[in-house]
Design a protein around this motif. Sequence first.
Motif, mmCIF file in Angstrom:
data_model
loop_
_atom_site.group_PDB
_atom_site.id
_atom_site.type_symbol
_atom_site.label_atom_id
_atom_site.label_comp_id
_atom_site.label_asym_id
_atom_site.label_seq_id
_atom_site.Cartn_x
_atom_site.Cartn_y
_atom_site.Cartn_z
ATOM 1 N N LEU B 14 0.832 -1.199 0.000
ATOM 2 C CA LEU B 14 0.000 0.000 0.000
ATOM 3 C C LEU B 14 0.870 1.253 0.000
ATOM 4 C CD1 LEU B 14 -2.859 -0.861 2.481
ATOM 5 C CD2 LEU B 14 -2.944 -0.740 0.003
ATOM 6 N N ALA B 15 0.278 2.366 -0.441
ATOM 7 C CA ALA B 15 0.999 3.629 -0.398
ATOM 8 C C ALA B 15 1.200 4.045 1.047
ATOM 9 C CB ALA B 15 0.200 4.701 -1.134
ATOM 10 N N PRO B 16 2.353 4.649 1.373
ATOM 11 C CA PRO B 16 2.551 5.135 2.730
ATOM 12 C C PRO B 16 1.469 6.168 3.064
ATOM 13 C CG PRO B 16 4.372 5.784 1.295
ATOM 14 C CD PRO B 16 3.450 4.969 0.481
ATOM 15 N N GLY B 17 0.939 6.080 4.259
ATOM 16 C CA GLY B 17 -0.094 7.019 4.665
ATOM 17 C C GLY B 17 -1.503 6.496 4.422
ATOM 18 N N THR B 18 -1.629 5.318 3.799
ATOM 19 C CA THR B 18 -2.955 4.729 3.632
ATOM 20 C C THR B 18 -3.426 4.209 4.985
ATOM 21 O OG1 THR B 18 -2.182 3.948 1.498
ATOM 22 C CG2 THR B 18 -4.284 3.081 2.285
ATOM 23 N N LEU B 19 -4.655 4.591 5.375
ATOM 24 C CA LEU B 19 -5.127 4.182 6.699
ATOM 25 C C LEU B 19 -5.728 2.783 6.636
ATOM 26 C CD1 LEU B 19 -6.576 7.450 8.190
ATOM 27 C CD2 LEU B 19 -4.254 6.582 8.102
ATOM 28 N N LEU B 20 -5.383 1.960 7.589
ATOM 29 C CA LEU B 20 -5.837 0.579 7.617
ATOM 30 C C LEU B 20 -5.632 0.080 9.031
ATOM 31 C CD1 LEU B 20 -6.734 -1.633 5.551
ATOM 32 C CD2 LEU B 20 -4.403 -2.467 5.707
ATOM 33 N N TYR B 21 -6.695 -0.399 9.656
ATOM 34 C CA TYR B 21 -6.553 -0.928 11.015
ATOM 35 C C TYR B 21 -6.041 -2.349 10.929
ATOM 36 C CZ TYR B 21 -7.706 -2.417 15.726
ATOM 37 O OH TYR B 21 -7.634 -2.913 16.989
ATOM 38 N N THR B 22 -4.948 -2.653 11.593
ATOM 39 C CA THR B 22 -4.261 -3.924 11.364
ATOM 40 C C THR B 22 -4.545 -4.978 12.416
ATOM 41 O OG1 THR B 22 -2.351 -3.203 12.583
ATOM 42 C CG2 THR B 22 -2.352 -2.762 10.230
ATOM 43 N N ASN B 23 -5.576 -4.827 13.164
ATOM 44 C CA ASN B 23 -5.869 -5.838 14.161
ATOM 45 C C ASN B 23 -7.334 -6.237 14.030
ATOM 46 O OD1 ASN B 23 -5.321 -7.484 16.301
ATOM 47 N ND2 ASN B 23 -4.301 -5.887 17.472
ATOM 48 N N GLU B 24 -7.733 -7.341 14.679
ATOM 49 C CA GLU B 24 -9.144 -7.688 14.589
ATOM 50 C C GLU B 24 -9.958 -6.594 15.295
ATOM 51 O OE1 GLU B 24 -7.939 -10.554 17.980
ATOM 52 O OE2 GLU B 24 -6.904 -9.188 16.641
ATOM 53 N N GLU B 91 -1.674 6.641 10.298
ATOM 54 C CA GLU B 91 -1.340 5.271 9.916
ATOM 55 C C GLU B 91 -0.717 4.521 11.099
ATOM 56 O OE1 GLU B 91 1.406 5.128 6.613
ATOM 57 O OE2 GLU B 91 1.721 2.992 6.977
ATOM 58 N N ASP B 92 0.199 5.197 11.801
ATOM 59 C CA ASP B 92 0.849 4.563 12.950
ATOM 60 C C ASP B 92 -0.139 4.299 14.079
ATOM 61 O OD1 ASP B 92 3.213 4.534 11.669
ATOM 62 O OD2 ASP B 92 4.114 6.217 12.733
ATOM 63 N N VAL B 93 -1.115 5.187 14.233
ATOM 64 C CA VAL B 93 -2.132 4.989 15.272
ATOM 65 C C VAL B 93 -2.900 3.698 14.999
ATOM 66 C CG1 VAL B 93 -4.350 5.832 16.140
ATOM 67 C CG2 VAL B 93 -2.414 7.401 15.910
ATOM 68 N N SER C 160 -1.915 8.166 -10.515
ATOM 69 C CA SER C 160 -1.701 9.432 -9.825
ATOM 70 C C SER C 160 -2.337 9.410 -8.433
ATOM 71 C CB SER C 160 -2.253 10.599 -10.654
ATOM 72 O OG SER C 160 -1.822 11.816 -10.089
ATOM 73 N N LYS C 161 -2.256 8.238 -7.784
ATOM 74 C CA LYS C 161 -2.803 8.087 -6.428
ATOM 75 C C LYS C 161 -1.823 8.670 -5.427
ATOM 76 C CE LYS C 161 -4.147 3.728 -5.991
ATOM 77 N NZ LYS C 161 -4.645 2.463 -5.414
ATOM 78 N N GLY C 162 -2.332 9.181 -4.319
ATOM 79 C CA GLY C 162 -1.490 9.694 -3.250
ATOM 80 C C GLY C 162 -0.698 10.891 -3.719
ATOM 81 N N ARG C 163 0.362 11.202 -3.018
ATOM 82 C CA ARG C 163 1.140 12.394 -3.295
ATOM 83 C C ARG C 163 2.310 12.154 -4.242
ATOM 84 N NH1 ARG C 163 1.685 10.901 1.752
ATOM 85 N NH2 ARG C 163 0.511 12.558 2.756
ATOM 86 N N ILE C 164 2.454 10.924 -4.739
ATOM 87 C CA ILE C 164 3.700 10.549 -5.410
ATOM 88 C C ILE C 164 3.981 11.387 -6.668
ATOM 89 C CG2 ILE C 164 2.717 8.673 -6.818
ATOM 90 C CD1 ILE C 164 5.334 7.099 -5.966
ATOM 91 N N ARG C 165 2.929 11.720 -7.411
ATOM 92 C CA ARG C 165 3.150 12.471 -8.651
ATOM 93 C C ARG C 165 3.515 13.926 -8.389
ATOM 94 N NH1 ARG C 165 0.293 10.204 -13.215
ATOM 95 N NH2 ARG C 165 0.227 12.252 -14.188
#
Lengths: 354, 354, 354, 354, 354
Positions: B14-24, B91-93, C160-165
């Motif tokens: 995934l792109a850095p900064g994409t939000l995703l909860y990583t636990n159940e 993201e880290d949260v 062009s997703k996210g800030r990469i571009r």
Amino acid sequence: MPRFFKKVMKKSGLAPGTLLYTNEKRMEKAKITIIDYDEKDLQEKVVKTMEECLPFKASPTVTWINVDGLHEIDMIEKIGQLFDIHSLVLEDVLNTGQRPKCEDFGNYIFVVLKMLSYEEKKHEIRAEQVSIIIGPNFVISFQEIEGDVFDPIRERLRASKGRIRKMGPDYLAYALLDAIVDNYFTILEKLGEKIEYMEEVLVTNPAQEILHTIHHLKRETIFLRKSVWPLREVVNILERSESDLIKETTGIFLRDLYDHTIQVIDSVETFRDLVSGMLDIYLSSISNRMNNVMKVLTIIATIFIPLTFIAGIYGMNFKFMPELEWPWGYPLVWGVMLAIFISMVFYFRKKDWL
Amino acid sequence: MPRFFKKVMKKSGLAPGTLLYTNEKRMEKAKITIIDYDEKDLQEKVVKTMEECLPFKASPTVTWINVDGLHEIDMIEKIGQLFDIHSLVLEDVLNTGQRPKCEDFGNYIFVVLKMLSYEEKKHEIRAEQVSIIIGPNFVISFQEIEGDVFDPIRERLRASKGRIRKMGPDYLAYALLDAIVDNYFTILEKLGEKIEYMEEVLVTNPAQEILHTIHHLKRETIFLRKSVWPLREVVNILERSESDLIKETTGIFLRDLYDHTIQVIDSVETFRDLVSGMLDIYLSSISNRMNNVMKVLTIIATIFIPLTFIAGIYGMNFKFMPELEWPWGYPLVWGVMLAIFISMVFYFRKKDWL
Amino acid sequence: MPRFFKKVMKKSGLAPGTLLYTNEKRMEKAKITIIDYDEKDLQEKVVKTMEECLPFKASPTVTWINVDGLHEIDMIEKIGQLFDIHSLVLEDVLNTGQRPKCEDFGNYIFVVLKMLSYEEKKHEIRAEQVSIIIGPNFVISFQEIEGDVFDPIRERLRASKGRIRKMGPDYLAYALLDAIVDNYFTILEKLGEKIEYMEEVLVTNPAQEILHTIHHLKRETIFLRKSVWPLREVVNILERSESDLIKETTGIFLRDLYDHTIQVIDSVETFRDLVSGMLDIYLSSISNRMNNVMKVLTIIATIFIPLTFIAGIYGMNFKFMPELEWPWGYPLVWGVMLAIFISMVFYFRKKDWL
Amino acid sequence: MPRFFKKVMKKSGLAPGTLLYTNEKRMEKAKITIIDYDEKDLQEKVVKTMEECLPFKASPTVTWINVDGLHEIDMIEKIGQLFDIHSLVLEDVLNTGQRPKCEDFGNYIFVVLKMLSYEEKKHEIRAEQVSIIIGPNFVISFQEIEGDVFDPIRERLRASKGRIRKMGPDYLAYALLDAIVDNYFTILEKLGEKIEYMEEVLVTNPAQEILHTIHHLKRETIFLRKSVWPLREVVNILERSESDLIKETTGIFLRDLYDHTIQVIDSVETFRDLVSGMLDIYLSSISNRMNNVMKVLTIIATIFIPLTFIAGIYGMNFKFMPELEWPWGYPLVWGVMLAIFISMVFYFRKKDWL
Amino acid sequence: MPRFFKKVMKKSGLAPGTLLYTNEKRMEKAKITIIDYDEKDLQEKVVKTMEECLPFKASPTVTWINVDGLHEIDMIEKIGQLFDIHSLVLEDVLNTGQRPKCEDFGNYIFVVLKMLSYEEKKHEIRAEQVSIIIGPNFVISFQEIEGDVFDPIRERLRASKGRIRKMGPDYLAYALLDAIVDNYFTILEKLGEKIEYMEEVLVTNPAQEILHTIHHLKRETIFLRKSVWPLREVVNILERSESDLIKETTGIFLRDLYDHTIQVIDSVETFRDLVSGMLDIYLSSISNRMNNVMKVLTIIATIFIPLTFIAGIYGMNFKFMPELEWPWGYPLVWGVMLAIFISMVFYFRKKDWL
């Protein structure tokens, strides 16, 4: 184990700075002793309430307030108010599971360290917490129980021996620290003797009980290490302190103290090495003994099992066993057996098992 | 094992900064509580949408927003927009496999750490991630599940006990951290008691099951260590921070907190030493027991194999065996056997096997 | 083993800067892909010769040149000439046994790291070298074989997703590094699952084959560690770089990347601890099993050897053995034998062997 | 062992700076070769006396003086006088037990390092000391014996290949160091192959001789480590040197050299880990084999000892043994024995011993 | 053990700076030797009282006062007064359990280090404390007993060999330190030879006594390490000293000395590695031998126990045992036994036990 985590836990959930004594009550009544001195005079006094200390605070003479017993929280709080001590410091004084540390609060320096003693009955090292507050013209020391380590200092003060009466509260604090660190060497000597004794026992008679003694020594070394390691930094901070409270003339003494703490740490590390070496030796000697037990069994079994087999052969009840009828059958069998026996013995001797 | 790598992996690609909860998902619904206070007033509120927080943001009072439950990503995103939080922080949260850390983003400070709890059923330490964002007049705390560690702080706020109501968001954040670290001591105590108990068992009855308990303790210690070690740096960074967000008056409390984390780490290291010492002792005691088993076998075999051989000899059916005819043959053989038996017993006694 | 020292040796004796590909040829033909983009446009192209890249070099847009396959030395040399890359850098690109590193050459930054993949067949971690050159408006990446780790980045660029571009070549380089490090977590998960599985097997059925699996896990951990440890410094250098090539806005992402590498290293260290703990447990359980084998032998032998001896006694053929004539002789002997048997069983029960 | 302390001891008691060659004489006659070059010309010469070097010293061209054989102390002393070298440096050149080091003496830089070679016969790594003195327009290198590691450099000089003829004595010195470090990789490869081979043997046939091979590998690794570790600092000092003798253009090459030394050290550390892992595996497999031996013994003994006991019972000669008279007595006993045998076999199968 | 803590403990309770010799009296009478020299003249003298030293103090020549024997405290105190030495320094001179250290007191530098000697009888390394005070025009050295390590320096002074007479007291001090450190190499050589010898014994005949020799070597290594490690810092402090007492020309010699101490430490560390490797090998070879013992037992028992059982069968006295009547019964049994025997031997050969 409680030695390793003296109830620091009880505090959990309280506001920081809440005063709470975290150990069992060890003395009937707290005891406050004041020694106030300058180069010329010395005044000694046992006081009941902290208010009696107040006049000494104002005077330019050096005042040493020693508090034995920490369970009277009111009194500790009073000291905090009178001498303007931060509540976190008082909390640390009471919370006797502190790690040795040294903190500079500007108008006073706070030092925590451990007083060690060897409990002969349990063969255990005990650690009491000693807290020292160094102010501009006073030193306050807190002990959990009444001890005798500071007695020589009191004697020197009374007798005006050495330079102690001529110097300020920083030197007094140094003298207290020095007394505590000097005391460590007694513990080291005790432990050292034990290790020396164990090493001898290990060579002459490595019985099974030794294992637990080695384990015990190891635990004592871990405990000692835990109490002693942080000391290095404590004294270092004190020595390099740029506080006005530590005069330059005391620096040289603190450097000497630092050398002593390094020496203590060095010895503890050596103990670790020696004790872990002992375990290796013990394990090897178990293996060696097992080897010897196995050899005895193997020799006996290897010699007699074939012989018993031969005897078994001629114990059979077959009708037609010509050997049984021979007149020389019996001595012949004995001969064969002897031959086997001797060749076995030779074999084992060659293998260096006999 | 999942404890050791809480699904950090899902993120891969995934792109850095994409939000995703990583636990159940652990709670039915996320719960947002707001406490807004200054020295005089205190307002408490449970809100549904983040927009309700907005008015508090503008006011000069200290606002503590506590979020329990991290699976509602929209809400987290909303917080990010409202309080201008970087997407990497969000993201880290959400990514609950973070290592404890502290980062200064200029207008806020971001702290991640672990809340530990002891699950009695599995005899395992559990770690929840707690994230704290310290802003100029607000503190946002994120928890995976609703916990009760912060309750005493809420109580103190409501009761206006201690200095907490008089101080800023930095002190509140300190109080939260302090509550978490204080909580560690409960875990340490649990583990300490277990180790103490195991050491006793080890001395009295080193059964086979102990091995897995030691292994289990070792794993818990490794896990604890992993959660606790980075804390040292976290608090250190916070203490030495030159950010305006941390006021100088809070510094002394952070130093105290730092001492506590050192103490926790110290204890974990001591646990490591003790547990690894236990394994050594266990291994030695297995060897010892093996030795004892071997001795019994060797003694019995060494005594009776030669005797059986003698009995075998006179069980042979040779026609011409003069001894068999002797009237004293039988008692004589008994005599010889007894002599062998006694001399064997003496031999083993001399060798200290009996 | 060749994994551990990928033919760095072949170089020995050559002048520094001599180009030589140090691995077997892994692709039929090298493949060069160019993606040239700015916020508005994106152009993608597969080129045959490096000269086709030249126009992109001059344009202000960001150009990403990806080279798969390193065996065409002429081509690599050409790149060096076109983009003014030092011959030592080119040598490092080709010499695939490099240690991960980061070097600032002023007009470009050179980064080497390892792309890990898990080869299911051999149960082995494989490492490919990836080299990245970050220039003022271009990024050149070299891979030994065509991989798919960079595909999501290509997707993001195209979509062009996210800030990469919107960002420069430094962000692109960060995205590449991030993709590689994120990929490590997949490896960690694989290894983690294996360790978890092994721990369970260790408890339930510690067969002999486990030893080699543990050894194998240990080697993989050593290998992983070797590839991962230097990464910490690589990212750190990049983050703290004062080069103009790394814009400040990328710094925060590099810090995040740094946190991830620390997390990877942390996990590898935890693996080490767990694997070495497994070996200890395995060794202990071998000893335990040996102990049990010995106990069975000892119990059987110790009970029956004396009984057999008694039977042997009354199997002797002496003429004068009064017991043989007794009518109750035989049952009596049985009685004695039973008594011995029962007392033995009691003895072993007391000793906890039964 | 002498490898580990190449007679540094002989020096004891002499004045510092006293010249003494501390190794056995290894060559008939010392050999001095001079290569003098600039971008255009190159002159090569083998000289008898050091005085012949003098003209080259004055000229602005780069002069490389290579001395093979260190036992002619007069000659070394002469060099010292001609090139103004400190007597302590000359002492270090002769004392071949030096630790690799780099010292800046202002008008020259002194570098000591180890040239390694693998002695096939003894399966041992040998270390020769190479000393290099880098002056403003000359490089002097000292070797204990004539070696061929520098030959490629001579070739490059003669052929004017690469940049070597265009650059100064610092680049020449770098080239020498690079040749030596490159040579290390050959040794690493040798050792690596051995370890790889041993690991395979360990899995397939862990015979007893392996133990000494592992020990041998361990010793070689310790030796290699001792020679290689200090190199890191040597190259680092050289790279960071602010001396005028090291031009900036050479810096980049020294950084490359530094990377190589790190790689060498990394590999040596990996070897250490692998070798110590091998010992663990070996120890475990001994235990495993012992276990198997014990199982065979236990199975046989446990099955047949009770059976033999039963046979013994009915071998007794009591007058009144009713079973003996029974017509089915004999087959019955066989039946009982078979039953015991089968149940034993089942028991062992259940225990997974068969 | 007393070697490890030379009665530092006795001091406990005394005021800092109290002079007390902490070792047994080792010489009849302290001996004071003075050597006073400049480039031209040299005067040598044995004095009774310290007052005789006074004239030398004033003169600009270099004065070396060597004191052998430390039990005459008055004399030491006198020196303190005459040369204005701090009482803590004198205390350290007398307290022979000091850790090597170097302290700069402004008008003099105080160095403590250990002189090692190998006591052949006890196979032990002995450490004597040597203290050196470096003043502006004098050097005072204190030794516990009269030694001969400084004799070569005296010789060089008398013969005016080398640069020693031309240089100041700092060079003299360096010469003394150099003599002591050079002497370490003799100890290293002794220990090295022992280790080499033990390694050979380990391969050829790993008897049981070796265990204690290895343990002994380990202890000696620990002891050596303790004496030698702090030296590194001592010489480093001296080299980097900014004191006027250390002239710049001596710096280069101190750097050389520093290299030597690093070399000593390196060797001690190598010893540690080698000795701990030896223990591993020893343990493995015990296990191997045990394995061999077990194999012999297992082979013999496994072959003969079933055979004996068969013999036992036909030794039974049942009335109806048809086999007993067969004419070929006896040879048939022999045949069966032989078949079992041979198949067993094959089995063991297949298992590689024979």
